[in-house]
Design an enzyme around this catalytic site. Structure first.
Site, PDB file in Angstrom:
ATOM      1  N   SER A 153      -8.544   5.130  -5.243  1.00  0.00           N
ATOM      2  CA  SER A 153      -7.474   4.338  -5.854  1.00  0.00           C
ATOM      3  C   SER A 153      -6.877   3.358  -4.851  1.00  0.00           C
ATOM      4  CB  SER A 153      -6.400   5.283  -6.383  1.00  0.00           C
ATOM      5  OG  SER A 153      -5.947   6.130  -5.344  1.00  0.00           O
ATOM      6  N   HIS A 158      -8.539   7.435   3.522  1.00  0.00           N
ATOM      7  CA  HIS A 158      -7.892   8.722   3.261  1.00  0.00           C
ATOM      8  C   HIS A 158      -8.880   9.682   2.631  1.00  0.00           C
ATOM      9  CE1 HIS A 158      -7.694   6.659  -0.625  1.00  0.00           C
ATOM     10  NE2 HIS A 158      -7.619   7.852  -1.188  1.00  0.00           N
ATOM     11  N   HIS A 168      -4.462   0.332   7.858  1.00  0.00           N
ATOM     12  CA  HIS A 168      -4.921   0.121   6.489  1.00  0.00           C
ATOM     13  C   HIS A 168      -6.410  -0.274   6.445  1.00  0.00           C
ATOM     14  CE1 HIS A 168      -4.163  -0.880   2.259  1.00  0.00           C
ATOM     15  NE2 HIS A 168      -4.916  -1.952   2.429  1.00  0.00           N
ATOM     16  N   ASN A 186     -13.173  10.244  -1.519  1.00  0.00           N
ATOM     17  CA  ASN A 186     -13.719   9.226  -2.415  1.00  0.00           C
ATOM     18  C   ASN A 186     -13.585   7.920  -1.672  1.00  0.00           C
ATOM     19  OD1 ASN A 186     -14.063  10.910  -4.691  1.00  0.00           O
ATOM     20  ND2 ASN A 186     -11.876  10.743  -5.133  1.00  0.00           N
ATOM     21  N   CYS A 214       0.852  -1.204   0.000  1.00  0.00           N
ATOM     22  CA  CYS A 214       0.000   0.000   0.000  1.00  0.00           C
ATOM     23  C   CYS A 214       0.878   1.242   0.000  1.00  0.00           C
ATOM     24  CB  CYS A 214      -0.889  -0.018   1.238  1.00  0.00           C
ATOM     25  SG  CYS A 214      -1.711   1.558   1.545  1.00  0.00           S
ATOM     26  N   LYS A 252     -26.925   3.063  -8.869  1.00  0.00           N
ATOM     27  CA  LYS A 252     -27.643   3.979  -9.747  1.00  0.00           C
ATOM     28  C   LYS A 252     -26.670   4.546 -10.773  1.00  0.00           C
ATOM     29  CE  LYS A 252     -29.876   8.504  -9.644  1.00  0.00           C
ATOM     30  NZ  LYS A 252     -31.072   8.145 -10.398  1.00  0.00           N
ATOM     31  N   HIS A 280      -6.908   2.122   1.730  1.00  0.00           N
ATOM     32  CA  HIS A 280      -6.404   2.717   2.977  1.00  0.00           C
ATOM     33  C   HIS A 280      -7.192   4.011   3.222  1.00  0.00           C
ATOM     34  CE1 HIS A 280      -2.848   3.156   5.818  1.00  0.00           C
ATOM     35  NE2 HIS A 280      -3.656   4.173   6.069  1.00  0.00           N
ATOM     36  N   GLN A 333      -8.894  13.867   0.589  1.00  0.00           N
ATOM     37  CA  GLN A 333      -8.030  14.781  -0.156  1.00  0.00           C
ATOM     38  C   GLN A 333      -8.414  16.210   0.168  1.00  0.00           C
ATOM     39  OE1 GLN A 333      -7.134  14.113  -4.291  1.00  0.00           O
ATOM     40  NE2 GLN A 333      -8.164  12.126  -4.278  1.00  0.00           N
ATOM     41  N   CYS A 335       0.354   3.234   3.561  1.00  0.00           N
ATOM     42  CA  CYS A 335       0.708   2.686   4.875  1.00  0.00           C
ATOM     43  C   CYS A 335       2.029   3.293   5.371  1.00  0.00           C
ATOM     44  CB  CYS A 335       0.841   1.162   4.797  1.00  0.00           C
ATOM     45  SG  CYS A 335      -0.714   0.276   5.059  1.00  0.00           S
TER      46      CYS A 335
HETATM   47  P1  H2U Z   1      -8.129   8.782  -4.345  1.00  0.00           P
HETATM   48  O1  H2U Z   1      -8.076   7.364  -3.848  1.00  0.00           O
HETATM   49  O2  H2U Z   1      -9.293   9.540  -3.782  1.00  0.00           O
HETATM   50  O3  H2U Z   1      -7.987   8.860  -5.821  1.00  0.00           O
HETATM   51  O4  H2U Z   1      -6.860   9.540  -3.708  1.00  0.00           O
HETATM   52  C1  H2U Z   1      -5.570   9.063  -3.783  1.00  0.00           C
HETATM   53  C2  H2U Z   1      -4.664  10.170  -4.244  1.00  0.00           C
HETATM   54  O5  H2U Z   1      -3.337   9.777  -3.926  1.00  0.00           O
HETATM   55  C3  H2U Z   1      -4.708  10.431  -5.753  1.00  0.00           C
HETATM   56  O6  H2U Z   1      -5.117  11.761  -5.979  1.00  0.00           O
HETATM   57  C4  H2U Z   1      -2.461  10.264  -4.912  1.00  0.00           C
HETATM   58  C5  H2U Z   1      -3.257  10.206  -6.189  1.00  0.00           C
HETATM   59  O7  H2U Z   1      -2.828  11.230  -7.073  1.00  0.00           O
HETATM   60  N1  H2U Z   1      -1.263   9.429  -4.885  1.00  0.00           N
HETATM   61  C6  H2U Z   1      -0.053   9.990  -4.515  1.00  0.00           C
HETATM   62  O8  H2U Z   1       0.014  11.193  -4.260  1.00  0.00           O
HETATM   63  N2  H2U Z   1       1.062   9.194  -4.433  1.00  0.00           N
HETATM   64  C7  H2U Z   1       1.079   7.857  -4.733  1.00  0.00           C
HETATM   65  O9  H2U Z   1       2.088   7.234  -4.596  1.00  0.00           O
HETATM   66  C8  H2U Z   1      -0.158   7.214  -5.252  1.00  0.00           C
HETATM   67  C9  H2U Z   1      -1.394   8.027  -5.240  1.00  0.00           C
HETATM   68 ZN    ZN Z   2      -2.333   1.051   3.710  1.00  0.00          ZN
END
Ligand code: H2U
Ligand code: ZN
Length: 348
Positions: free
Chosen positions: A161, A166, A113, A153, A48, A311, A164, A168, A51
């Protein structure tokens, strides 16, 4: 007015209408089915990028953090303003563009995590609220930042993505479309009525009760009368305040408490981690006064019938206007009926 027949409802915050078609809720579904997220995640995942102690995709190492952890997004959508940058027009009134500067950060809720908000302890959720507040103050103080948008998100279905937990923060030079529309409507309401739109609205909903899902002394989580997403929530401060930094210690605890109580109900609804995009709407940080702005959050979750049927906003909704089948009143009742104990913690 017969709410069992098709009707439209006005979103007071945006001025947009939503079509409600309650008689349609029972139609069959043969379309896309979503994947169910894994039932159990490890406390720590060596692969991850969020983490503690792990390497992110760009090679930077995360510190061995023990509480919340904030870092500059490695793939930021906004960049710092350009030194000596000049605004040059496109040479045509039909092609309109403006420079946009800002800062994007990622905020990890905790080193764990597997620990989503509904499973965290109240003190840890409060630490997340304090981190969001600190980010609002720090980023909002920058001269090129006029709006601080905090959002989460949650779940792969909403484009997260990484599981874990988080959120933004995007601190931006221009007020984005959604808060700009809401600020305009809230300002108009204040001028016309001499009172705050969301103060009046939350008082009315608390009196009626049928769309309220959970409330405490400081906050109310309700399915708004004009909800578009099946289990959409508007989380509103009971007393007037504009932004996270305005909250009293009591309101911070109240916010942490309601965030957790709401997300437990969300997860319990289909006994699955409930996907959503959520975010706070705060006062701009451009130095102007926004007396009509009332601190609130929106939750937009896509799930409709089960852990696997969502939906879609397509067809009439893309070309015409949003439409819903399940009424906001029924959605609120179903969320209200959920257990206050998270399904993963039952029997413990
Ligand atoms: P989301 O899961 O809401 O997309 O947020 C994860 C964010 O983490 C995403 O905007 C950033 C992505 O650009 N990111 C990093 O800054 N560093 C990384 O190593 C992977 C993802
Ligand atoms: Zn993690």
């Amino acid at each position: 007015m017969n709410f069992d027949r098709p009707h439209r409802r006005l979103n007071l915050l945006t001025g947009q209408w939503v079509l409600v078609s309650p008689h349609r809720a029972r139609r069959p579904w043969l379309g896309q089915v979503e994947k169910i997220p894994p039932a159990k995640l490890p406390h720590y995942d060596p692969t991850c990028y969020l983490c503690p102690g792990n390497q992110r995709s760009v090679g930077v190492m995360n510190p061995p953090y023990t509480e919340t952890f904030v870092f500059d997004n490695d793939f930021a959508a906004l960049l710092l303003p350009e030194e000596g940058g000049e605004a040059t027009g496109m040479g045509s009134p039909l092609l309109v563009a403006e420079e946009e500067a800002g800062i994007c950060r990622v905020i990890c809720f905790s080193p764990r995590h597997d620990l989503s908000l509904p499973l965290m302890g109240p003190a840890d959720v409060e630490a997340v609220v304090r981190t969001w507040t600190e980010q609002t103050v720090e980023l909002g103080a920058k001269d090129f930042v006029n709006y601080v948008q905090i959002f989460e998100n949650n779940g792969a279905m909403m484009g997260a993505s990484n599981p874990h937990p988080h959120s933004q923060v995007w601190a931006i030079g221009h007020i984005p479309n959604e808060p700009a529309a809401e600020l305009a409507r809230q300002g108009e309401y204040l001028r016309e009525h001499g009172s705050c739109l969301l103060c009046d609205y939350v008082a009315e909903e608390r009196k009626l009760g049928e769309r309220v899902v959970v409330e405490n002394e400081h906050f109310t989580a309700l399915v708004p009368f004009w909800a578009v997403w099946p289990f959409e929530i508007l989380l509103v401060a009971n007393q007037h305040c504009g932004s996270l930094p305005d909250l009293t210690a009591g309101q911070v605890s109240g916010l942490a408490d309601i965030l957790q109580k709401l997300t437990v109900r969300y997860d319990n609804l289909f006994e699955t981690p409930f996907s959503y995009s959520m975010g706070f709407h705060q006062a701009p940080t451009d130095g102007k006064a926004y007396p009509g702005q009332h601190f609130h959050a929106h939750y937009y979750p896509p799930l409709l019938r089960s852990a696997t049927v969502r939906k879609f906003m397509v067809g009439f909704e893309m070309l015409g206007m949003p439409q819903r089948d399940l009424t906001p009143e029924t959605a609120a009742q179903r969320l209200r009926e959920q257990s206050v104990v998270h399904y993963k913690l039952r029997g413990e």
